[in-house]
Structure formats: structure tokens, C-alpha cells
Write a protein that holds these residues in place. Structure first.
Motif, mmCIF file in Angstrom:
data_model
loop_
_atom_site.group_PDB
_atom_site.id
_atom_site.type_symbol
_atom_site.label_atom_id
_atom_site.label_comp_id
_atom_site.label_asym_id
_atom_site.label_seq_id
_atom_site.Cartn_x
_atom_site.Cartn_y
_atom_site.Cartn_z
ATOM 1 N N LEU A 102 0.806 -1.215 0.000
ATOM 2 C CA LEU A 102 0.000 0.000 0.000
ATOM 3 C C LEU A 102 0.843 1.270 0.000
ATOM 4 C CD1 LEU A 102 -2.687 -1.028 2.635
ATOM 5 C CD2 LEU A 102 -2.999 -0.849 0.164
ATOM 6 N N PHE A 103 2.131 1.147 0.316
ATOM 7 C CA PHE A 103 2.949 2.341 0.555
ATOM 8 C C PHE A 103 3.985 2.512 -0.549
ATOM 9 C CE2 PHE A 103 1.778 0.188 4.506
ATOM 10 C CZ PHE A 103 0.876 1.112 5.008
ATOM 11 N N LYS A 104 4.230 3.794 -0.910
ATOM 12 C CA LYS A 104 5.202 4.103 -1.955
ATOM 13 C C LYS A 104 6.153 5.179 -1.474
ATOM 14 C CE LYS A 104 2.083 2.997 -5.802
ATOM 15 N NZ LYS A 104 0.834 2.914 -5.035
ATOM 16 N N LEU A 105 7.379 5.077 -1.964
ATOM 17 C CA LEU A 105 8.465 5.957 -1.553
ATOM 18 C C LEU A 105 9.066 6.645 -2.776
ATOM 19 C CD1 LEU A 105 10.566 6.766 0.722
ATOM 20 C CD2 LEU A 105 11.870 4.755 -0.009
ATOM 21 N N LEU A 106 9.330 7.939 -2.651
ATOM 22 C CA LEU A 106 10.081 8.683 -3.662
ATOM 23 C C LEU A 106 11.451 9.004 -3.075
ATOM 24 C CD1 LEU A 106 10.442 10.370 -6.291
ATOM 25 C CD2 LEU A 106 9.378 12.289 -5.065
ATOM 26 N N GLU A 107 12.500 8.529 -3.735
ATOM 27 C CA GLU A 107 13.873 8.810 -3.321
ATOM 28 C C GLU A 107 14.539 9.701 -4.364
ATOM 29 O OE1 GLU A 107 15.192 4.893 -0.680
ATOM 30 O OE2 GLU A 107 16.098 5.268 -2.647
ATOM 31 N N ILE A 108 15.084 10.824 -3.916
ATOM 32 C CA ILE A 108 15.752 11.762 -4.817
ATOM 33 C C ILE A 108 17.230 11.833 -4.442
ATOM 34 C CG2 ILE A 108 15.893 14.146 -5.603
ATOM 35 C CD1 ILE A 108 12.913 14.409 -5.120
ATOM 36 N N ASN A 109 18.075 11.515 -5.414
ATOM 37 C CA ASN A 109 19.527 11.509 -5.215
ATOM 38 C C ASN A 109 20.125 12.665 -6.015
ATOM 39 O OD1 ASN A 109 22.272 10.978 -5.082
ATOM 40 N ND2 ASN A 109 22.046 8.764 -5.351
ATOM 41 N N ASP A 110 20.731 13.624 -5.302
ATOM 42 C CA ASP A 110 21.335 14.770 -5.997
ATOM 43 C C ASP A 110 22.797 14.539 -6.354
ATOM 44 O OD1 ASP A 110 22.671 14.994 -3.601
ATOM 45 O OD2 ASP A 110 21.879 16.966 -3.077
ATOM 46 N N GLY A 111 23.251 13.273 -6.239
ATOM 47 C CA GLY A 111 24.633 12.928 -6.525
ATOM 48 C C GLY A 111 25.507 12.950 -5.298
ATOM 49 N N LYS A 112 24.975 13.509 -4.196
ATOM 50 C CA LYS A 112 25.740 13.585 -2.953
ATOM 51 C C LYS A 112 24.990 12.951 -1.793
ATOM 52 C CE LYS A 112 27.980 17.924 -4.357
ATOM 53 N NZ LYS A 112 28.141 19.382 -4.035
ATOM 54 N N SER A 113 23.685 13.114 -1.792
ATOM 55 C CA SER A 113 22.877 12.573 -0.703
ATOM 56 C C SER A 113 21.492 12.197 -1.234
ATOM 57 C CB SER A 113 22.747 13.590 0.437
ATOM 58 O OG SER A 113 22.101 14.767 -0.030
ATOM 59 N N ILE A 114 20.771 11.404 -0.449
ATOM 60 C CA ILE A 114 19.442 10.932 -0.833
ATOM 61 C C ILE A 114 18.404 11.501 0.124
ATOM 62 C CG2 ILE A 114 17.947 8.910 -1.053
ATOM 63 C CD1 ILE A 114 20.375 7.295 -1.866
ATOM 64 N N THR A 125 6.817 2.735 -21.538
ATOM 65 C CA THR A 125 7.942 2.240 -20.723
ATOM 66 C C THR A 125 7.921 2.753 -19.289
ATOM 67 O OG1 THR A 125 9.339 4.070 -21.469
ATOM 68 C CG2 THR A 125 9.433 2.014 -22.743
ATOM 69 N N GLY A 126 6.971 3.596 -18.944
ATOM 70 C CA GLY A 126 6.956 4.127 -17.586
ATOM 71 C C GLY A 126 6.095 5.354 -17.441
ATOM 72 N N LEU A 127 6.730 6.474 -17.018
ATOM 73 C CA LEU A 127 6.006 7.693 -16.699
ATOM 74 C C LEU A 127 6.692 8.902 -17.310
ATOM 75 C CD1 LEU A 127 5.737 7.116 -12.821
ATOM 76 C CD2 LEU A 127 4.112 6.331 -14.558
ATOM 77 N N VAL A 128 5.902 9.947 -17.551
ATOM 78 C CA VAL A 128 6.438 11.259 -17.875
ATOM 79 C C VAL A 128 5.776 12.237 -16.915
ATOM 80 C CG1 VAL A 128 4.674 11.654 -19.662
ATOM 81 C CG2 VAL A 128 6.791 12.996 -19.674
ATOM 82 N N VAL A 129 6.553 13.179 -16.367
ATOM 83 C CA VAL A 129 6.011 14.084 -15.360
ATOM 84 C C VAL A 129 6.141 15.533 -15.809
ATOM 85 C CG1 VAL A 129 6.558 12.476 -13.506
ATOM 86 C CG2 VAL A 129 8.179 14.306 -14.046
ATOM 87 N N SER A 130 5.223 16.353 -15.309
ATOM 88 C CA SER A 130 5.238 17.794 -15.545
ATOM 89 C C SER A 130 4.619 18.472 -14.326
ATOM 90 C CB SER A 130 4.448 18.149 -16.807
ATOM 91 O OG SER A 130 4.432 19.545 -17.017
ATOM 92 N N PRO A 131 5.249 19.520 -13.808
ATOM 93 C CA PRO A 131 6.529 20.074 -14.253
ATOM 94 C C PRO A 131 7.682 19.107 -14.000
ATOM 95 C CG PRO A 131 5.870 21.054 -12.183
ATOM 96 C CD PRO A 131 4.707 20.230 -12.633
ATOM 97 N N ALA A 132 8.772 19.344 -14.691
ATOM 98 C CA ALA A 132 9.945 18.490 -14.524
ATOM 99 C C ALA A 132 10.422 18.527 -13.080
ATOM 100 C CB ALA A 132 11.062 18.952 -15.461
ATOM 101 N N LEU A 133 10.921 17.406 -12.625
ATOM 102 C CA LEU A 133 11.495 17.318 -11.285
ATOM 103 C C LEU A 133 12.916 17.891 -11.339
ATOM 104 C CD1 LEU A 133 11.132 16.295 -8.379
ATOM 105 C CD2 LEU A 133 11.987 14.073 -9.144
ATOM 106 N N LYS A 134 13.157 18.966 -10.598
ATOM 107 C CA LYS A 134 14.458 19.635 -10.611
ATOM 108 C C LYS A 134 15.360 19.037 -9.538
ATOM 109 C CE LYS A 134 13.256 22.852 -13.670
ATOM 110 N NZ LYS A 134 13.903 23.011 -14.988
ATOM 111 N N VAL A 135 16.486 18.490 -9.964
ATOM 112 C CA VAL A 135 17.438 17.880 -9.036
ATOM 113 C C VAL A 135 18.846 18.350 -9.412
ATOM 114 C CG1 VAL A 135 18.342 15.750 -8.044
ATOM 115 C CG2 VAL A 135 15.965 15.846 -8.838
ATOM 116 N N ALA A 136 19.483 19.058 -8.511
ATOM 117 C CA ALA A 136 20.863 19.541 -8.725
ATOM 118 C C ALA A 136 21.013 20.242 -10.069
ATOM 119 C CB ALA A 136 21.845 18.378 -8.615
ATOM 120 N N GLY A 137 20.046 21.073 -10.403
ATOM 121 C CA GLY A 137 20.108 21.835 -11.641
ATOM 122 C C GLY A 137 19.705 21.063 -12.881
#
Length: 449
Positions: free
Chosen positions: A197-209, A245-257
């Protein structure tokens, strides 16, 4: 040279440059305005008509009507010279091709209008709304699109209602064949009866999650994910569209520029991943345990005051959005196994009652059943474990056949998560959910004392 003469020469030079510029601008103006406004619009109309017919397999648009609260919907169009258009979309399970009519019309600019009903009109129907906030507004969509030219072979439009950019790209034969795969991507994201039932979003900026609780409304196709960091109120929101093949999102997810828009599904891990450069990524994945564990379960433990919880068929608990699909199925399974004229009416839990701890099943057409249980704590998992003690006080009888499948989600060694929800169900009583740690079973109750 005297200052007076310098000024004279500067004035002569300036006038010469001005005259040259005026001549050039005049020539450009003559080129721009050698047609009347009506002639220019008619030329643009012909341009759009020709363009709509120019793609062998038609056009594709992923239409995000309003990405501040809604997701994207893929539409395929094949225009014909006689004013007919064949259309298909992933708005719902009906992905068959439908024929209707269209026209290219003149107004303040040139636009394409879908003049008879087709799938695109489902987004503009004000009575067809996905959330309470959009009551009377529908999906904020359009069936008229204002033409603004072409870019790299794409046709550029703006929606008439919200003036949002809509881009038509040339479709391929594969786009039409693969449209049904969008529905598979939807199932993979929404999850089925056998998915956690539960979902997680993990965002990695190249240095930390950073981790977020991924909240998703499949009707509006909109995701709002709350940070799991203590004390943080950060929310990451985005509209979601489905792809083969998956998903497309809008607005774009901004991660480390970097801008991440495409998430690819991996069947082995059952996750969606958007990949940037330099270690940048974002992943949406399932979690078997709640992402925010609480101490709400402690009110069930031995030594606590008496606690009484109830789910009632035909009452407001039945309509709670927190009831899982598996719970609803198992409840229906009880009725299907009962004799004609007998139905289940409630599932109640009594903890630290004078009679002990028990699950109380009530019925229309037959006597109630008590399942007495022992209650122990899993302090690490922050849940309670209910173990069998007796049925109706008789320790020698087994589970009633019609309750066995339902009851196993509450009474098992993996335990149950207990959560006090932050919403009410009409009445003022607190709402608690009971979620099995071994399945996607979740039942919604009132706390009645």
C-alpha cells in the motif's frame, strides 16, 4: 578640429545611418504587410490544414491540462482531408480508435477544433471531475487549440481555456500499437490488490538521498510527496502521464540543476527511475511498511484503557478512501460464503475489555462471532501482533470457513500497523486504520470510546 565642426560631422553621420535604417525597416515592413490580415490568416489556415495531413501516422500529444493539479493524457490523432479524425487515448481503459469530425477555423488566430464528440472531450466535461476541488470544472481540458506555428517538425498549440502549450509530435505506427502499454504502466504505478500500500520517492542529488512519502491520486494523475525528514514541510508535486515504458512528469522534477521528466519502469524491482548525470536520479518504489511509523498502536497494548474500534457496512466507514482493495474483496468473500439471507454487518475490535481482547463479527441473519486473541507488542516494527486464543470461548474449534481468509490478515505472526488518521468520517469520532504487515489489507474504523 574645432568642437563646432566635430558636432556637425557627427550629425551628418547620424542622419546617414538613420536614413539607411529607415530604408531597411521600410523594406521589411513592405515584406511583412504585403498581405491583408485576412490573407495572412487564410495562409496560416492552409498551412495548418496541410500540416495536420502531412504525417503518415498522424500526431501524438501528451496533454497536461493543468500540471498544478492534474496529470497528462496521451492522445493520438489521424486527420483526413474530408474533416474526419480518428482518435485514441489512454484517458481510460477504452483505447480503441474512435472517429469524429474536426475543423480548422479562423478567429483572432487559426485553431483546430474537434467539432463532434471524441476522447478529447472527456477532459472538458465539467461534470466529469476527479477531485472535489474540480467539481464543475472537470479535467480543465479543451477541444479547441490555437495554432502558433511549428518547431523542429512539431506543431505548437495553446489550449483555448488555460492557454497552456500543447505540442503535437509526429506519431509512428508503433505509437498506436503501444498505446495499450500505457495502461500497464498505470497498473504498475497504482498497484494491484497484491501490491504493497505504501510508496516511496527517493531523490539523489549525486551527494545525498532525500526520501518522501509518495502520495498519488490515480483519478487526477497527480502526485504530492511529503518529505520524511523530521520537522520538514517540503512537498514535491508533479502531474503524471503514462508511457509504454513508464512515466512522464510535468513540471519536470528539478534535481541539482537537472530536469528529470521520464521515469522508466523496472519489472524486477517494481520501481520507476529517472536518471540524470553525475549520480542524479529519482526513484518511485513500493514499501511494505508504512513510511511514517507511529506509536498509535500502543493504545491496544495490555494495561492500556479499554479501546473499542468499529467498521460498519452501509455506514461512513464503508466509504473511507483508506479501505484497501484487498479488504473490500475479502469482505465480499465473507458474504459470498454465507447462506442466502445472511450478511456481515460489522467488524469490531475490543481491546482490554472486561471479557478480554477479541474481534467481534456481527451479521444480519445469524448470531455474532467472537474471536478472542492475545495482544503483544513489536516495539521495533511499531505494531501489534494478534495471536489466536479461541472462537466464542471454545479453544478446541477451528476458524469458521467463511471468516478464515478475512481473519488471517488481522491475526498472524507478522502483525498489524495501527494509525490514527487526520480526517473524520462525518462524525467526530477519531478514525483509525488497521493495516496488515503481511498483505495490502487495510480496514478503516472509528474509535468509539
Amino acid at each position: 578640429m574645432k568642437p563646432k565642426n566635430i558636432l556637425k560631422y557627427l550629425m551628418v553621420a547620424f542622419l546617414a545611418v538613420y536614413a539607411l535604417g529607415a530604408c531597411t525597416n521600410s523594406t521589411e515592413a513592405e515584406q511583412i504587410f504585403d498581405q491583408t490580415p485576412s490573407e495572412r490568416l487564410n495562409a496560416q489556415k492552409k498551412e495548418l490544414k496541410d500540416a495536420l495531413l502531412s504525417s503518415e501516422f498522424g500526431w501524438k500529444a501528451v496533454y497536461f491540462t493543468d500540471d498544478t493539479q492534474l496529470g497528462g493524457f496521451t492522445h493520438l490523432f489521424k486527420f483526413a482531408a474530408d474533416g474526419k479524425v480518428v482518435m485514441a487515448s489512454d484517458f481510460d481503459d477504452d483505447i480503441l480508435k474512435h472517429e469524429s469530425e474536426y475543423d480548422v477555423v479562423l478567429g483572432s488566430t487559426v485553431s483546430v477544433v474537434f467539432t463532434t464528440f471524441n476522447k478529447i472531450h472527456l477532459l472538458s466535461d465539467s461534470n466529469n471531475y476527479p477531485t472535489t476541488a474540480l467539481r464543475g470544472k472537470g479535467y480543465m481540458g479543451d477541444f479547441q487549440f490555437l495554432y502558433y506555428g511549428q518547431e523542429n517538425g512539431d506543431l505548437l498549440f495553446k489550449s483555448n481555456r488555460l492557454v497552456k502549450e500543447v505540442r503535437f509530435v509526429k506519431a509512428t505506427q508503433q505509437d498506436w500499437a503501444d498505446l495499450s502499454k500505457n495502461l500497464l504502466s498505470e497498473q504498475n504505478l497504482v498497484g494491484g490488490i497484491d501490491k504493497p500500500l505504501f510508496k516511496l520517492l527517493e531523490i539523489n542529488d549525486g551527494k545525498s538521498i532525500k526520501k518522501y512519502e509518495f502520495g498519488y491520486n490515480p483519478l487526477s494523475r497527480y502526485a504530492s510527496s511529503s518529505s520524511l525528514d523530521a520537522g520538514s514541510s517540503e512537498v514535491v508535486s508533479m502531474g503524471v502521464g503514462y508511457t509504454p515504458t513508464g512515466l512522464v512528469v510535468s513540471p519536470a522534477l528539478k534535481v541539482a540543476g537537472q530536469s528529470l521528466t521520464n521515469f522508466v519502469y523496472d519489472e524486477a524491482s517494481e520501481s520507476f527511475t529517472a536518471t540524470g548525470t553525475g549520480g542524479v536520479s529519482a526513484v518511485i518504489k513500493y514499501s511494505n511498511a508504512p513510511l511514517r511509523l507511529t506509536d498509535d498502536y500502543k493504545i491496544l497494548l495490555p494495561g492500556s484503557p479499554h479501546a473499542w474500534f468499529g467498521y460498519y457496512v452501509g455506514d461512513y466507514t464503508e466509504d473511507a478512501p483508506t479501505n484497501s482493495e484487498l479488504f473490500v474483496q475479502e469482505l465480499a468473500g465473507i458474504n459470498a460464503s454465507l447462506p442466502a439471507g445472511v450478511t456481515i454487518t460489522s467488524v469490531q475490535l475490543y481491546l482490554n475489555h472486561s471479557l478480554g481482547n477479541f474481534i467481534y463479527y456481527t451479521f444480519a441473519g445469524r448470531a455474532a462471532i467472537f474471536h478472542y486473541v492475545n495482544v503483544t507488542e513489536d516495539p521495533v516494527g511499531k505494531k501489534v501482533i494478534l495471536t489466536h486464543k479461541s472462537w466464542n470461548g471454545n479453544t478446541t474449534v477451528g476458524s469458521p470457513a467463511f471468516l478464515k481468509e478475512f481473519d488471517k490478515h488481522l491475526v498472524n505472526a507478522d502483525g498489524v500497523y495501527v494509525k490514527r488518521e487526520n480526517f473524520k468520517l462525518f462524525y467526530t469520532e477519531p478514525v483509525y486504520t488497521f493495516t496488515s504487515a503481511s498483505s495490502s489489507f487495510r480496514m478503516t474504523t472509528w474509535k468509539l470510546n
